[in-house]
Design a protein around this motif. Structure first.
Motif, short mmCIF file in Angstrom:
data_model
loop_
_atom_site.label_atom_id
_atom_site.label_comp_id
_atom_site.label_asym_id
_atom_site.label_seq_id
_atom_site.Cartn_x
_atom_site.Cartn_y
_atom_site.Cartn_z
N ASP A 37 -3.66 -10.88 -0.40
CA ASP A 37 -3.74 -9.54 -0.97
C ASP A 37 -3.05 -8.58 -0.01
O ASP A 37 -3.58 -8.27 1.06
CB ASP A 37 -5.20 -9.15 -1.19
CG ASP A 37 -5.36 -7.86 -1.99
OD1 ASP A 37 -4.34 -7.32 -2.47
OD2 ASP A 37 -6.51 -7.39 -2.13
N ILE A 38 -1.85 -8.12 -0.39
CA ILE A 38 -1.06 -7.23 0.46
C ILE A 38 -0.72 -5.99 -0.35
O ILE A 38 0.07 -6.05 -1.30
CB ILE A 38 0.25 -7.90 0.93
CG1 ILE A 38 -0.04 -9.22 1.65
CG2 ILE A 38 1.03 -6.96 1.84
CD1 ILE A 38 1.21 -10.02 1.98
N ARG A 39 -1.30 -4.85 0.00
CA ARG A 39 -1.04 -3.61 -0.73
C ARG A 39 -1.79 -2.47 -0.05
O ARG A 39 -2.71 -2.71 0.75
CB ARG A 39 -1.52 -3.73 -2.18
CG ARG A 39 -3.00 -4.06 -2.32
CD ARG A 39 -3.43 -4.31 -3.75
NE ARG A 39 -4.76 -4.87 -3.79
CZ ARG A 39 -5.89 -4.15 -3.77
NH1 ARG A 39 -5.83 -2.83 -3.69
NH2 ARG A 39 -7.08 -4.75 -3.82
N PRO A 40 -1.40 -1.24 -0.36
CA PRO A 40 -2.21 -0.11 0.13
C PRO A 40 -3.61 -0.16 -0.47
O PRO A 40 -3.79 -0.45 -1.65
CB PRO A 40 -1.43 1.11 -0.39
CG PRO A 40 -0.04 0.63 -0.63
CD PRO A 40 -0.19 -0.79 -1.06
N ALA B 198 -5.98 -2.33 0.15
CA ALA B 198 -6.54 -3.67 -0.02
C ALA B 198 -7.88 -3.84 0.67
O ALA B 198 -8.75 -4.60 0.21
CB ALA B 198 -5.55 -4.72 0.49
N ASP C 179 -3.99 -4.49 4.41
CA ASP C 179 -4.02 -3.15 3.85
C ASP C 179 -2.88 -2.34 4.49
O ASP C 179 -2.92 -2.05 5.68
CB ASP C 179 -5.37 -2.49 4.13
CG ASP C 179 -5.56 -1.17 3.39
OD1 ASP C 179 -4.56 -0.45 3.19
OD2 ASP C 179 -6.70 -0.87 3.00
N LEU C 180 -1.89 -2.00 3.69
CA LEU C 180 -0.71 -1.31 4.23
C LEU C 180 -1.05 0.10 4.71
O LEU C 180 -0.35 0.64 5.58
CB LEU C 180 0.40 -1.28 3.18
CG LEU C 180 0.91 -2.65 2.74
CD1 LEU C 180 2.03 -2.50 1.71
CD2 LEU C 180 1.40 -3.48 3.94
N THR D 17 6.71 2.18 2.25
CA THR D 17 5.71 1.22 1.81
C THR D 17 6.35 -0.07 1.32
O THR D 17 5.85 -1.17 1.59
CB THR D 17 4.84 1.82 0.69
OG1 THR D 17 4.13 2.95 1.22
CG2 THR D 17 3.83 0.81 0.16
N ASP D 18 7.47 0.03 0.59
CA ASP D 18 8.08 -1.19 0.06
C ASP D 18 8.64 -2.06 1.18
O ASP D 18 8.60 -3.29 1.11
CB ASP D 18 9.16 -0.87 -0.98
CG ASP D 18 10.29 -0.02 -0.42
OD1 ASP D 18 10.09 0.63 0.62
OD2 ASP D 18 11.37 0.01 -1.05
N GLN E 52 5.68 -3.81 2.74
CA GLN E 52 5.27 -4.89 1.84
C GLN E 52 6.11 -6.13 2.08
O GLN E 52 5.60 -7.25 2.22
CB GLN E 52 5.41 -4.44 0.39
CG GLN E 52 4.99 -5.47 -0.64
CD GLN E 52 3.53 -5.39 -1.01
OE1 GLN E 52 2.95 -4.29 -1.00
NE2 GLN E 52 2.92 -6.51 -1.36
N GLU F 293 4.83 -9.69 3.68
CA GLU F 293 5.02 -10.93 2.92
C GLU F 293 5.85 -11.93 3.72
O GLU F 293 5.58 -13.14 3.70
CB GLU F 293 5.69 -10.62 1.58
CG GLU F 293 4.79 -9.88 0.62
CD GLU F 293 5.52 -9.40 -0.63
OE1 GLU F 293 6.77 -9.50 -0.66
OE2 GLU F 293 4.84 -8.91 -1.57
#
Length: 353
Positions: free
Chosen positions: A15-18, A20, A152-153, A217-218, A221, A225
């Motif tokens: 789970d990789i995202r702001p 998370a 968590d980004l 952010t991208d 990400q 990854e």
């Protein structure tokens, strides 16, 4: 009936995202991770401890263990502390040292590990290796892959920017490591695991070619990854070959020769990768790699991390001794001190100031 596929050891949850971290409790409630909710959470006295207050209400069955550092003794103490707790899993919450301690401790007591990194300094967050300081300097210990990885980004953005930069250097160094693996295949007949090589190469290329920066952010990400994929590539191959070549030998040489002055792992690996690409005659690739590293604020010359030319030459000369049996461009060329000096002079001219 022939075996037509193979099982690949990898996390059941990535789970990789702001944001998370807000759903960490749900991830840990997954029965594949924890049946009872009894968890041993290893944290540092820094970022991990600050997050404890935020997360504790959503983890009522957790016991919290503060880890003093990143040594083998710290990991053994952690294992001893959690051994009698009858936990479902160990959670490593913090930087690389904490996660490596948690990896080792979890393996020692036979529990799965959930990695929750608070920075992206290197690819160890999902690798089957725990790197720990010991009486001989630093050692690498084989451990299972994490069962889950939560990044968590938003938390990553709060980490010192140098840690993100270091992760960039470690990811990009995959490209040099794969070139060394291919060289070993051509010259020594060493077998290449094509899947592991493809995963590691594409992870490195994704970071190298991405136009964004550490504030995007991208881009974060893609970097996160890539670091996860690098760890999975090592698990697929069964060793660190997909992500470790001359670049990492040079890094290890810095660590061993100048232990009190060594820079971040990823900073040294990025520099080592750019120079190793030049050594193998890939001058355009080396210059482009150096350009990208510079754009992200990473060093491409030893002086930029506090080492003289003479110290760098010594590190390159010593580097093959750090990984006996590994064949890279350094072992292939078997350069003398004067040859390293001359090539380094040409490298400096090629990449510009």
């Amino acid at each position: 009936m022939p075996v037509l596929t193979r099982l690949i050891p990898s996390p059941v949850v990535v789970d990789i995202r702001p944001g998370a971290l807000d759903d960490l409790g749900c991830v840990l409630a997954d029965e594949r991770v924890s049946h009872s909710g009894k968890l041993a959470v290893a944290v540092s006295g820094g970022s991990g401890a600050r997050l404890r207050e935020r997360l504790a209400p959503s983890l009522p069955g957790a016991s919290w263990y503060e880890v003093g550092g990143g040594t083998l003794d710290d990991a053994v103490r952690l294992a001893g502390a959690i051994k009698a707790g009858h936990y479902d899993a160990v959670v490593g919450l913090g930087g690389g040292k904490i996660i490596d301690c948690a990896k080792f401790a979890a393996a020692r007591v036979g529990l799965p590990l959930v990695a929750v990194p608070t920075n992206l300094a290197h690819d160890g967050l999902c690798s089957p290796v725990a790197t720990l300081d010991n009486d001989a300097g630093r050692g690498s210990y084989g451990v299972p892959n994490p069962i889950a990885v939560v990044i968590d980004l938003d938390v990553i953005r709060e980490a010192p920017v140098r840690f993100v930069r270091a992760g960039i250097g470690d990811a990009v160094s995959n490209i040099s490591a794969i070139a060394d693996w291919e060289l070993a295949n051509r010259v020594k007949g060493e077998k290449i695991d094509g899947l592991a090589a493809a995963i590691a190469r594409q992870a490195g290329e994704a970071v190298l070619r991405h136009p964004g920066g550490i504030g995007d952010t991208d881009f974060l990400q893609v970097l996160a990854e890539a670091l996860v994929l690098s760890g999975i590539a090592m698990s697929v191959s069964g060793d660190s070959r997909p992500s470790s070549g001359a670049c990492h030998e040079i890094n290890h040489a810095f660590d061993l020769l100048y232990p009190r002055r060594a820079a971040a792992h990823g900073e040294q690996c990025g520099l080592g990768a750019a120079f190793a690409m030049y050594l193998r005659g890939a001058h355009e690739e080396s210059a482009y790699m150096a350009e990208v590293l510079r754009r992200h604020g990473l060093p491409v010359l030893p002086e930029e991390i506090g080492f003289s030319t003479e110290e760098f030459v010594r590190a390159v000369e010593f580097a093959p001794q750090t990984r006996p049996g590994r064949y890279t461009i350094l072992e292939h060329l078997d350069l003398t001190t004067d040859q390293i000096k001359d090539i380094y002079t040409d490298y400096v001219k090629a990449i510009g100031s």
